[in-house]
Design a protein around this motif. Structure first.
Motif, PDB file in Angstrom:
ATOM      1  N   MET A   1       1.030  -1.420   0.154  1.00 46.70           N
ATOM      2  CA  MET A   1      -0.112   0.513  -0.049  1.00 46.70           C
ATOM      3  C   MET A   1       0.322   1.422   0.033  1.00 46.70           C
ATOM      4  O   MET A   1       2.257   1.225   0.384  1.00 46.70           O
ATOM      5  N   LYS A   2       0.384   2.299  -1.030  1.00 43.38           N
ATOM      6  CA  LYS A   2       1.092   3.466  -0.828  1.00 43.38           C
ATOM      7  C   LYS A   2       0.434   4.857   0.239  1.00 43.38           C
ATOM      8  O   LYS A   2      -0.690   4.025   0.144  1.00 43.38           O
ATOM      9  N   TYR A   3       1.445   5.392   0.316  1.00 48.61           N
ATOM     10  CA  TYR A   3       0.610   6.316   1.215  1.00 48.61           C
ATOM     11  C   TYR A   3       1.212   7.701   0.773  1.00 48.61           C
ATOM     12  O   TYR A   3       2.070   8.125  -0.069  1.00 48.61           O
ATOM     13  N   LEU A   4      -0.145   8.983   0.803  1.00 51.36           N
ATOM     14  CA  LEU A   4       1.020  10.250   0.130  1.00 51.36           C
ATOM     15  C   LEU A   4       0.880  11.245   1.702  1.00 51.36           C
ATOM     16  O   LEU A   4       0.222  10.825   2.759  1.00 51.36           O
ATOM     17  N   VAL A   5       1.983  11.539   1.579  1.00 49.14           N
ATOM     18  CA  VAL A   5       2.529  12.334   2.423  1.00 49.14           C
ATOM     19  C   VAL A   5       2.105  13.922   2.269  1.00 49.14           C
ATOM     20  O   VAL A   5       3.197  14.171   1.468  1.00 49.14           O
ATOM     21  N   SER A   6       1.732  14.468   3.104  1.00 50.35           N
ATOM     22  CA  SER A   6       2.093  15.773   3.498  1.00 50.35           C
ATOM     23  C   SER A   6       3.382  16.629   4.129  1.00 50.35           C
ATOM     24  O   SER A   6       3.270  16.153   5.555  1.00 50.35           O
ATOM     25  N   ALA A   7       3.967  17.966   3.533  1.00 50.09           N
ATOM     26  CA  ALA A   7       5.181  18.270   3.910  1.00 50.09           C
ATOM     27  C   ALA A   7       4.344  19.331   4.723  1.00 50.09           C
ATOM     28  O   ALA A   7       3.389  19.509   5.104  1.00 50.09           O
ATOM     29  N   PRO A   8       5.623  20.049   6.394  1.00 49.27           N
ATOM     30  CA  PRO A   8       4.266  20.867   6.634  1.00 49.27           C
ATOM     31  C   PRO A   8       4.175  22.126   6.028  1.00 49.27           C
ATOM     32  O   PRO A   8       3.313  22.860   6.441  1.00 49.27           O
ATOM     33  N   ARG A   9       4.980  22.342   4.916  1.00 46.26           N
ATOM     34  CA  ARG A   9       4.798  23.810   4.120  1.00 46.26           C
ATOM     35  C   ARG A   9       3.747  22.896   2.905  1.00 46.26           C
ATOM     36  O   ARG A   9       4.371  22.244   1.981  1.00 46.26           O
ATOM     37  N   PRO A  10       2.909  23.391   2.598  1.00 46.38           N
ATOM     38  CA  PRO A  10       1.769  23.321   1.630  1.00 46.38           C
ATOM     39  C   PRO A  10       2.316  23.023   0.161  1.00 46.38           C
ATOM     40  O   PRO A  10       2.258  22.649  -1.018  1.00 46.38           O
ATOM     41  N   ASP A  11       3.564  24.685  -0.032  1.00 45.55           N
ATOM     42  CA  ASP A  11       3.860  24.548  -1.421  1.00 45.55           C
ATOM     43  C   ASP A  11       5.516  23.729  -1.456  1.00 45.55           C
ATOM     44  O   ASP A  11       6.204  24.436  -2.021  1.00 45.55           O
ATOM     45  N   PHE A  12       5.646  23.085  -0.520  1.00 44.21           N
ATOM     46  CA  PHE A  12       7.384  22.934  -0.373  1.00 44.21           C
ATOM     47  C   PHE A  12       7.101  22.051  -1.799  1.00 44.21           C
ATOM     48  O   PHE A  12       6.439  21.214  -2.332  1.00 44.21           O
ATOM     49  N   GLN A  13       8.771  22.101  -2.636  1.00 43.24           N
ATOM     50  CA  GLN A  13       8.972  21.528  -3.430  1.00 43.24           C
ATOM     51  C   GLN A  13      10.275  20.798  -3.198  1.00 43.24           C
ATOM     52  O   GLN A  13      11.277  22.137  -2.860  1.00 43.24           O
ATOM     53  N   GLY A  14      10.452  19.329  -3.258  1.00 41.46           N
ATOM     54  CA  GLY A  14      11.960  19.361  -2.764  1.00 41.46           C
ATOM     55  C   GLY A  14      11.555  17.755  -2.878  1.00 41.46           C
ATOM     56  O   GLY A  14      11.254  17.098  -2.318  1.00 41.46           O
ATOM     57  N   ALA A  15      13.390  17.728  -1.837  1.00 39.72           N
ATOM     58  CA  ALA A  15      13.519  15.996  -1.245  1.00 39.72           C
ATOM     59  C   ALA A  15      13.626  16.155   0.077  1.00 39.72           C
ATOM     60  O   ALA A  15      13.998  17.216   0.753  1.00 39.72           O
ATOM     61  N   ILE A  16      12.730  15.543   1.012  1.00 37.84           N
ATOM     62  CA  ILE A  16      13.275  15.101   2.257  1.00 37.84           C
ATOM     63  C   ILE A  16      13.237  13.546   2.376  1.00 37.84           C
ATOM     64  O   ILE A  16      12.557  12.728   2.273  1.00 37.84           O
ATOM     65  N   VAL A  17      13.802  13.197   3.268  1.00 35.03           N
ATOM     66  CA  VAL A  17      15.459  11.813   3.340  1.00 35.03           C
ATOM     67  C   VAL A  17      15.123  11.087   2.296  1.00 35.03           C
ATOM     68  O   VAL A  17      14.237  10.065   2.299  1.00 35.03           O
ATOM     69  N   GLY A  18      15.092  12.008   0.804  1.00 41.15           N
ATOM     70  CA  GLY A  18      14.680  10.985  -0.360  1.00 41.15           C
ATOM     71  C   GLY A  18      13.908  10.397  -1.071  1.00 41.15           C
ATOM     72  O   GLY A  18      13.323  10.055  -2.018  1.00 41.15           O
ATOM     73  N   VAL A  19      12.441  11.292  -0.847  1.00 44.74           N
ATOM     74  CA  VAL A  19      11.616  11.478  -1.604  1.00 44.74           C
ATOM     75  C   VAL A  19      11.285  12.698  -1.319  1.00 44.74           C
ATOM     76  O   VAL A  19      11.173  13.750  -1.129  1.00 44.74           O
ATOM     77  N   HIS A  20      10.744  12.676  -2.950  1.00 47.44           N
ATOM     78  CA  HIS A  20      10.566  13.886  -3.547  1.00 47.44           C
ATOM     79  C   HIS A  20       9.048  14.953  -3.236  1.00 47.44           C
ATOM     80  O   HIS A  20       8.010  13.618  -4.151  1.00 47.44           O
ATOM     81  N   PHE A  21       9.047  15.721  -3.478  1.00 47.28           N
ATOM     82  CA  PHE A  21       7.514  16.215  -2.595  1.00 47.28           C
ATOM     83  C   PHE A  21       7.802  17.296  -3.530  1.00 47.28           C
ATOM     84  O   PHE A  21       8.388  18.304  -4.155  1.00 47.28           O
ATOM     85  N   ARG A  22       6.608  17.551  -4.145  1.00 53.13           N
ATOM     86  CA  ARG A  22       5.685  18.523  -5.641  1.00 53.13           C
ATOM     87  C   ARG A  22       4.078  18.952  -4.434  1.00 53.13           C
ATOM     88  O   ARG A  22       3.772  18.197  -4.308  1.00 53.13           O
ATOM     89  N   ASP A  23       4.262  20.159  -4.862  1.00 53.33           N
ATOM     90  CA  ASP A  23       2.825  20.534  -4.354  1.00 53.33           C
ATOM     91  C   ASP A  23       2.672  20.138  -2.994  1.00 53.33           C
ATOM     92  O   ASP A  23       1.622  20.313  -2.500  1.00 53.33           O
ATOM     93  N   GLY A  24       4.050  20.253  -1.819  1.00 52.96           N
ATOM     94  CA  GLY A  24       3.747  19.901  -0.446  1.00 52.96           C
ATOM     95  C   GLY A  24       3.545  18.094  -0.330  1.00 52.96           C
ATOM     96  O   GLY A  24       2.986  18.111   1.080  1.00 52.96           O
ATOM     97  N   ALA A  25       2.914  17.465  -1.201  1.00 55.87           N
ATOM     98  CA  ALA A  25       2.911  16.148  -1.032  1.00 55.87           C
ATOM     99  C   ALA A  25       3.658  14.906  -1.301  1.00 55.87           C
ATOM    100  O   ALA A  25       4.396  15.970  -2.504  1.00 55.87           O
ATOM    101  N   ALA A  26       4.085  14.116  -1.841  1.00 56.07           N
ATOM    102  CA  ALA A  26       4.857  13.273  -2.548  1.00 56.07           C
ATOM    103  C   ALA A  26       3.950  11.613  -1.765  1.00 56.07           C
ATOM    104  O   ALA A  26       3.356  11.279  -1.054  1.00 56.07           O
ATOM    105  N   THR A  27       4.335  10.437  -2.744  1.00 55.14           N
ATOM    106  CA  THR A  27       3.516   9.438  -2.322  1.00 55.14           C
ATOM    107  C   THR A  27       4.703   8.446  -1.855  1.00 55.14           C
ATOM    108  O   THR A  27       5.934   7.984  -2.920  1.00 55.14           O
ATOM    109  N   VAL A  28       4.809   7.252  -1.038  1.00 54.34           N
ATOM    110  CA  VAL A  28       5.829   6.587  -0.950  1.00 54.34           C
ATOM    111  C   VAL A  28       5.012   5.377  -0.755  1.00 54.34           C
ATOM    112  O   VAL A  28       3.838   5.156  -0.288  1.00 54.34           O
ATOM    113  N   ASP A  29       6.145   4.162  -0.904  1.00 52.88           N
ATOM    114  CA  ASP A  29       5.875   2.863  -1.102  1.00 52.88           C
ATOM    115  C   ASP A  29       6.735   2.161  -0.010  1.00 52.88           C
ATOM    116  O   ASP A  29       7.790   1.478  -1.071  1.00 52.88           O
TER     117      ASP A  29
END
Length: 118
Positions: A1-29
Motif C-alpha cells: 500500500m502506498k501513502y500520500l505524505v504531506s510536508a509541513p509547508r503545502p508549497d514545498f518543492q524538493g526532497a526530504i530523506v530521499g522522497v521528492h515532494f511536489r506542491d507539498g505532497a509525495a507518495t511513499v511505497d
C-alpha cells in the motif's frame, strides 16, 4: 500500500530523506525497498500527515528527471566505513534518510549512534 505524505509547508518543492515532494505532497511505497520503508518510518516519527492511497502511476513534471530510489545511497549494501564517509559529506536531509534506512535495515549501532550526535 502506498501513502500520500504531506510536508509541513503545502508549497514545498524538493526532497526530504530521499522522497521528492511536489506542491507539498509525495507518495511513499514502503513495499518498494528499504529506503522507502525507512522514509515512511521517518515521516511517522516526525508526525507528517499521511493517508493511505490506491496505486496510481505518477506522471513526472515535463522536462524533469526525478531521482530514482535506485540511484540513492543504500547503507544496507555498504560497509560501515563507506556509510560513515557518506554521512560526513551529506546534507541534513540525506543524513536523516540514510540513518532512517540504516535503522530500518541492518541497524548497526556504529552508524545509528551518529544520528544521536546530530
Amino acid at each position: 500500500m502506498k501513502y500520500l505524505v504531506s510536508a509541513p509547508r503545502p508549497d514545498f518543492q524538493g526532497a526530504i530523506v530521499g522522497v521528492h515532494f511536489r506542491d507539498g505532497a509525495a507518495t511513499v511505497d514502503p513495499t518498494a525497498d528499504n529506503i522507502q520503508r525507512a522514509a515512511l518510518q521517518y515521516f511517522q516519527r516526525a508526525n507528517y500527515s499521511m493517508v493511505a492511497v490506491e496505486e496510481t502511476p505518477a506522471e513526472p513534471e515535463p522536462g524533469s528527471s526525478p531521482e530514482s530510489t535506485e540511484d540513492l545511497f543504500d547503507p544496507n549494501t555498504r560497509s560501515v566505513e563507506e556509510v560513515l564517509a557518506h554521512l560526513a559529506d551529506a546534507d541534513a536531509d540525506e543524513q536523516a534518510r540514510v540513518l532512517a534506512a540504516e535503522a530500518a535495515g541492518k541497524a548497526r549501532t556504529t552508524i545509528t549512534s551518529k544520528g544521536d550526535q546530530s
